[in-house]
Design a protein around this motif. Structure first.
Motif, short mmCIF file in Angstrom:
data_model
loop_
_atom_site.label_atom_id
_atom_site.label_comp_id
_atom_site.label_asym_id
_atom_site.label_seq_id
_atom_site.Cartn_x
_atom_site.Cartn_y
_atom_site.Cartn_z
N SER A 200 0.85 -1.19 0.00
CA SER A 200 0.00 0.00 0.00
C SER A 200 0.88 1.24 0.00
O SER A 200 1.73 1.42 0.88
CB SER A 200 -0.91 0.01 1.23
OG SER A 200 -1.63 1.23 1.30
N GLY A 203 -2.50 4.82 -0.12
CA GLY A 203 -3.85 4.30 -0.26
C GLY A 203 -4.11 3.49 -1.51
O GLY A 203 -5.21 2.93 -1.67
N ASN A 204 -3.13 3.38 -2.40
CA ASN A 204 -3.29 2.60 -3.63
C ASN A 204 -2.42 1.34 -3.58
O ASN A 204 -1.38 1.32 -2.92
CB ASN A 204 -2.91 3.41 -4.86
CG ASN A 204 -4.08 4.26 -5.35
OD1 ASN A 204 -5.13 4.31 -4.73
ND2 ASN A 204 -3.87 4.93 -6.47
N ALA A 205 -2.87 0.31 -4.29
CA ALA A 205 -2.11 -0.93 -4.37
C ALA A 205 -0.97 -0.77 -5.37
O ALA A 205 -1.20 -0.40 -6.53
CB ALA A 205 -3.01 -2.08 -4.78
N ASP A 266 2.31 1.73 -9.57
CA ASP A 266 0.91 1.89 -9.17
C ASP A 266 0.01 1.03 -10.05
O ASP A 266 0.05 1.13 -11.28
CB ASP A 266 0.52 3.36 -9.31
CG ASP A 266 -0.79 3.69 -8.61
OD1 ASP A 266 -1.55 2.76 -8.28
OD2 ASP A 266 -1.07 4.90 -8.42
N TRP A 271 -6.12 0.29 -2.28
CA TRP A 271 -5.62 -0.82 -1.46
C TRP A 271 -6.75 -1.38 -0.60
O TRP A 271 -7.54 -0.64 0.00
CB TRP A 271 -4.52 -0.35 -0.54
CG TRP A 271 -4.02 -1.41 0.41
CD1 TRP A 271 -4.41 -1.59 1.70
CD2 TRP A 271 -3.08 -2.44 0.10
NE1 TRP A 271 -3.76 -2.68 2.24
CE2 TRP A 271 -2.94 -3.22 1.29
CE3 TRP A 271 -2.35 -2.79 -1.02
CZ2 TRP A 271 -2.10 -4.31 1.36
CZ3 TRP A 271 -1.50 -3.88 -0.95
CH2 TRP A 271 -1.38 -4.63 0.22
N THR A 272 -6.88 -2.72 -0.58
CA THR A 272 -7.85 -3.40 0.26
C THR A 272 -7.15 -4.52 1.01
O THR A 272 -6.02 -4.91 0.68
CB THR A 272 -9.01 -4.00 -0.57
OG1 THR A 272 -8.49 -5.05 -1.40
CG2 THR A 272 -9.66 -2.94 -1.46
N HIS A 275 -5.65 -7.46 -0.99
CA HIS A 275 -4.33 -7.36 -1.60
C HIS A 275 -3.26 -7.99 -0.71
O HIS A 275 -2.24 -8.49 -1.20
CB HIS A 275 -3.97 -5.90 -1.88
CG HIS A 275 -4.72 -5.32 -3.04
ND1 HIS A 275 -5.70 -4.37 -2.88
CD2 HIS A 275 -4.63 -5.56 -4.38
CE1 HIS A 275 -6.19 -4.05 -4.06
NE2 HIS A 275 -5.55 -4.75 -4.99
#
Length: 305
Positions: A200, A203-205, A266, A271-272, A275
């Protein structure tokens, strides 16, 4: 200047040459490189036509190269000539279409011209690329002394760093223990190894990782690592999360990549927790990476994960 019969053949095929003519698996490659990096490749082959020999081919140049050499490749192609067993059969290869650089030129779009040489099976073209002085050093100024000569990896040679400096240093992260590792081998020796993990970032994977050339490579495969990575992908949960991994950082080959500074790419997805829990798989391509026919025989090199 083209002979009338050659010109008429080109004009006759002009509307459909690239759609109807493609190179076969008996293609012959010739490479030229700039001293500043990058270069061009000419792919050619001979075919029978009405009892004479037709010369077919295409050419490609490196996508990234010095501004000093930009725009010079076509002139070099026009100065090139083709020989068969020491006899020059054609000069000025400007009739050949330009194509994007590729690993295997079998199937590449081509254009043909008819030569005076009687057809005989088994002959192969030998392309001569003349040495060129591209620019002269001004003696302490900003100009570079750049030459071109027939050597190196040609269109697969890189003149500039593939990952821009700011991108390479903006999202470096040390790999945690146990990253996902995948590798492939060239049939000629050596290979490519890739190590990566999902992280992460803001906030993005992101896919963070590195890659290495494995020892034992030959000159034909040494410059191909970035192209292998460009054709690689990352999958998670049965879905492709990222295509083209060529932005990952190149490092020295090692058995354990824990703690190595990695580049982060990116994926474009938020992101969860999934992941972190789903297994990551790295897909490297299985394909022919070099094919050329010479007077001594045919050489084919494959890459296999």
């Amino acid at each position: 200047m083209l002979r009338p019969f050659a010109l008429s053949l080109i004009l006759g095929l002009a509307g459909a040459a690239q759609a109807q003519n493609t190179l076969s698996d008996r293609v012959t490659l010739s490479h030229g490189s700039y001293s500043s990096g990058g270069g061009l490749t000419i792919a050619a082959e001979l075919r029978p036509k009405d009892g004479r020999t037709a010369l077919c081919g295409t050419w490609a140049q490196s996508e990234r190269q010095s501004s000093y050499t930009s725009g010079t490749a076509r002139n070099i192609v026009q100065l090139a000539s083709v020989y068969v067993k020491g006899q020059r059969i054609y000069q000025d290869l400007g009739f050949m279409p330009q194509t994007a650089p590729r690993l295997d030129y079998a199937g590449a779009p081509a254009r043909c011209v008819l030569t005076d040489l009687p057809w005989r099976a088994g002959r192969v073209p030998e392309v001569f690329l003349p040495r060129q002085q591209i620019s002269h050093s001004a003696g302490g100024g900003s100009d570079r002394n750049i030459t071109f000569r027939q050597t190196g990896a040609g269109a697969m040679g890189q003149g500039l760093e593939l990952v821009p400096f700011l991108t390479r240093n903006s999202h470096l992260l040390r790999l945690a223990p146990g990253p996902t590792v995948a590798e492939g081998r060239y049939s000629s020796g050596g290979g490519v190894r890739l190590a990566a993990e999902m992280v992460s970032v803001n906030g993005n994977a992101h896919l963070c990782g590195v890659w290495s050339d494995l020892p034992g490579q030959v000159d034909r495969t040494a410059p191909l690592g970035h192209e292998i990575l460009r054709r690689s992908s990352a999958r998670q949960g049965g879905k492709t999360v990222l295509k083209d991994l060529s932005g990952l950082r190149r490092v020295r080959a090692r058995a354990d990549y824990t703690g190595v500074d990695a580049t982060c790419l990116d994926t474009g997805a938020p992101w969860t927790a999934q992941h972190a829990s789903k297994a990551l798989s790295l897909r490297l391509p299985a394909q022919i990476v070099y094919r050329s026919t010479t007077a001594q025989g045919r050489e084919v090199i494959r890459f296999q994960p």
